[in-house]
Design an enzyme around this catalytic site. Sequence first.
Site, short mmCIF file in Angstrom:
data_model
loop_
_atom_site.label_atom_id
_atom_site.label_comp_id
_atom_site.label_asym_id
_atom_site.label_seq_id
_atom_site.Cartn_x
_atom_site.Cartn_y
_atom_site.Cartn_z
CE LYS A 1 -3.78 0.26 0.78
NZ LYS A 1 -4.59 0.25 1.98
CG HIS A 2 -0.30 4.59 -0.91
ND1 HIS A 2 -0.52 5.47 -1.31
CD2 HIS A 2 -1.72 4.76 0.54
CE1 HIS A 2 -2.08 5.71 -0.93
NE2 HIS A 2 -2.24 5.42 -0.90
CG ASN B 1 14.25 7.07 8.99
OD1 ASN B 1 15.51 6.43 9.09
ND2 ASN B 1 14.40 8.37 10.29
CG HIS C 1 13.90 8.45 0.82
ND1 HIS C 1 12.88 8.71 1.37
CD2 HIS C 1 14.89 7.71 1.45
CE1 HIS C 1 13.49 8.74 3.49
NE2 HIS C 1 15.23 8.86 3.17
#
Length: 477
Positions: free
Chosen positions: A154-155, A317, A477
């Site tokens: 999810k996301h 993180n 990221h």
Amino acid sequence: IENIDIGGPCMIRASAKNNAHVTIVSDPGQYKKLMEQVRGNKGSTTLAFRRNLAAAAFALTSAYDAAVSQWMATQVEEPPTTKTVSFEIERPLKYGCNPHQLPAGLCSVNGGKLPFDVVAGIPGYINLLDAVNAWQLVYELAKATGKPAAASFKHASPAGAAIGVPLSEAEVEVYEVKGKPLSPVATAYVRARNADPMCSFGDFVAVSHVVDVATANILKIEVSDGIIAPGFEPEALEILKAKKGGKFIVLQADNDFVPPEMEYRMCGGLGFMQKRNDKICDATLLEKVVTSKKDLSEQAKLDMILGMIAIKYTQSNSVGYSKDGMMIGVGAGQQSRVDCVKLAGRKLSTWRLRFHSKVVGLKFKEGVKRQDRVNARVRYIEGDMDEAEYAQWVTQFDSAPDPLTDEEKSEFLSGLSGVTIASDAFFPFRDSIDHAQKLGVQFVAQPGGSVADEEVIKACDSYGMTMAFTNLRLFHH
């Protein structure tokens, strides 16, 4: 180098430049519109049409030059500082991250192919981000463990990830799969989905192996947006194509696809480039055991590898807890590492407390939906409902359940052991270890490299934990 075409691109560019008078056709796909133009304009074409074709021609020669430049850069001692990457729109997308972000599209890179085929459904921008991250996770996990792997995304972060090891009788009951055929592939997804079934609502699924009927039937009853896998049994594919009235997204991954070595992205008007994180997370990273306790069982190693690979594809993180071949708590995207530990720990506690006899014994009314049962159990465990919420919540039961007290929770959680924690970067203080020990953690995998390493090692020793320094940071990221 003799294969580099000079004359062809030159003629295409010259024709495109002279678009006021010349129609440059650079792709067979343009023939149909060309014939329509010729028939509708007395043997000629409109200026607007010629300009469209000219723009397409310049894009083609630009992509060709980019391909030549990229190849030449690999043949020299001092590669050029100008980097050219060409995107080919393979299919438009409904929108980007949000409905107002238009246009949007799915692109192939530098003339290469896509890593998957769209078999069914219409994938969106975030669906595809989930799919590509989830696929890399399960692909690596299956290779590292030799077992079928699954992830629930999810996301752009995993709600759960697991390998296909058999379920216990208690797990079969808690995960509501009693009486259902469970292949190793199906079991991997059942585990991945049940790490955090509330967060997995509307997930995108990745499976490392061919999807069989057992797996398709499990997916059939879950609220999910789509799946990516290397293949599908014919009957399984038909089950999935019928899901959501045909809108369920089915992507078939190319098992042999190797992503480009370099990654490029834009953000806020800046361009970024980096080598792809192709570091393999396997047992060789666990050889540097720094605690007094040195023994690592094969199960512990398996869980540590699982944890490392899961957090490799989790927004940083990140910290993850794993046990018996499944992630049981993932903490993503926190600025403080100890907050990651606590967030993931809350999810772990909820996972564990779903096995408490009071939770297992909740008597739902006939007709309460599967996901509503999941949500109701979680709220029962959390126990912080106000009067209005409780009044609605209790209507789902034949009679009001007795509360699950804090003392009962603590006592039940105290019996948990054999848990692994993996971190994408070093622990800067011992506070993360102090919190993790409350949750049955016995094994720790982290890069090391903090000025507080000795403090963290002493904390692990005081709790009898075994910790390995992997010397590998896994920010994502």
